[in-house]
Design a protein around this motif. Structure first.
Motif, mmCIF file in Angstrom:
data_model
loop_
_atom_site.group_PDB
_atom_site.id
_atom_site.type_symbol
_atom_site.label_atom_id
_atom_site.label_comp_id
_atom_site.label_asym_id
_atom_site.label_seq_id
_atom_site.Cartn_x
_atom_site.Cartn_y
_atom_site.Cartn_z
ATOM 1 N N ILE A 140 0.820 -1.218 0.000
ATOM 2 C CA ILE A 140 0.000 0.000 0.000
ATOM 3 C C ILE A 140 0.854 1.269 0.000
ATOM 4 O O ILE A 140 0.602 2.183 -0.795
ATOM 5 C CB ILE A 140 -0.998 -0.004 1.178
ATOM 6 C CG1 ILE A 140 -2.115 -1.015 0.900
ATOM 7 C CG2 ILE A 140 -1.590 1.383 1.407
ATOM 8 C CD1 ILE A 140 -3.190 -1.080 1.959
ATOM 9 N N PRO A 141 1.876 1.381 0.879
ATOM 10 C CA PRO A 141 2.704 2.603 0.822
ATOM 11 C C PRO A 141 3.385 2.820 -0.530
ATOM 12 O O PRO A 141 3.454 3.950 -1.022
ATOM 13 C CB PRO A 141 3.744 2.362 1.931
ATOM 14 C CG PRO A 141 3.057 1.465 2.890
ATOM 15 C CD PRO A 141 2.240 0.544 2.041
ATOM 16 N N LEU A 142 3.859 1.728 -1.164
ATOM 17 C CA LEU A 142 4.544 1.872 -2.447
ATOM 18 C C LEU A 142 3.573 2.203 -3.588
ATOM 19 O O LEU A 142 3.969 2.803 -4.587
ATOM 20 C CB LEU A 142 5.320 0.598 -2.777
ATOM 21 C CG LEU A 142 6.534 0.313 -1.891
ATOM 22 C CD1 LEU A 142 7.171 -1.023 -2.249
ATOM 23 C CD2 LEU A 142 7.560 1.436 -2.003
ATOM 24 N N ALA A 143 2.315 1.802 -3.418
ATOM 25 C CA ALA A 143 1.311 2.087 -4.452
ATOM 26 C C ALA A 143 0.393 3.235 -4.040
ATOM 27 O O ALA A 143 -0.646 3.453 -4.661
ATOM 28 C CB ALA A 143 0.474 0.833 -4.724
ATOM 29 N N SER A 144 0.789 3.981 -3.018
ATOM 30 C CA SER A 144 -0.096 4.994 -2.431
ATOM 31 C C SER A 144 -0.518 6.078 -3.414
ATOM 32 O O SER A 144 -1.664 6.557 -3.371
ATOM 33 C CB SER A 144 0.574 5.632 -1.206
ATOM 34 O OG SER A 144 1.794 6.258 -1.580
#
Length: 218
Positions: A140-144
């Motif tokens: 999720i953080p990398l695709a935020s």
């Protein structure tokens, strides 16, 4: 006059926020599940998920009436549990907004997850992270950026939903009358002052959301 103007606006924001919350969760989870998995029938499933994006709103509204109407099994179950049908309620407007906004969120989230380096996720698994921890703290953080973009676009789409909402939820002042349906009625009745106020409001809100997306992508 003020209350007449504010009522559809408040209801539209309420419906859009609830629908946006549901769509972000569903779109993110399903986008992640289908971002890397390959199985027989995947293309058919993805095509079905994207279908509301191209179907005429009247067709979406008709299908929702068939699925959730009084003569359907699901519709009767909902009426038995809640002692009232879902059709012609503000929840019907939420459902309609979720259906039409979901493809935007799903496609954006899936694209974002596909861009995540798989080796980083594997490294977290090797270090003992569970799949849920990998999902929440790595994926999720990398695709935020893609998730936020999809969420804002879905919110804007839900805010502007008209056709399916009109068929499924109706146009009951104070109950299911959103800004798009209120604009239609105001123009039809010749009340151009209210129509202009609602048009300016929704254009302003939509502009702000799209501006946020553009700035987020810089």
């Amino acid at each position: 006059m003020i209350q007449e103007f504010l009522s559809p606006l408040q209801l539209s924001l309420k419906i859009a926020l609830v629908a946006g919350f549901v769509v972000i969760i569903l779109g993110t989870v399903i986008g992640k599940l289908l971002s890397r998995k390959h199985f027989k029938g995947k293309v058919m499933i993805e095509t079905a998920l994207m279908l509301p994006l191209v179907l005429p709103p009247s067709v979406v509204g008709f299908l929702l009436i068939v699925i959730f109407g009084k003569h359907s099994l699901l519709g009767r179950a909902i009426e038995w549990v809640f002692q009232q049908p879902v059709i012609f309620t503000w929840w019907a407007a939420v459902i309609a907004s979720v259906v039409v906004a979901f493809p935007l969120m799903y496609q954006s989230a899936k694209t974002g997850f596909q861009g995540v380096d798989y080796e980083i996720e594997d490294a977290a698994r090797v270090d003992g992270a569970s799949e849920w921890k990998v999902f929440f703290f790595i994926s999720i953080p990398l695709a935020s950026k893609a998730i936020v973009t999809g969420g804002v676009l879905s919110l804007a789409r839900a805010l502007g939903e008209f056709g399916a909402t009109l068929m499924f939820a109706g146009n009951i002042p104070g109950e299911t009358q959103t800004v798009p349906t209120a604009i239609y009625v105001a123009i039809d009745s010749g009340n151009m002052t209210l129509a202009w106020l609602w048009v300016i409001s929704i254009v302003f809100l939509s502009f702000l959301m799209l501006l946020f997306v553009q700035l987020k992508q810089k």
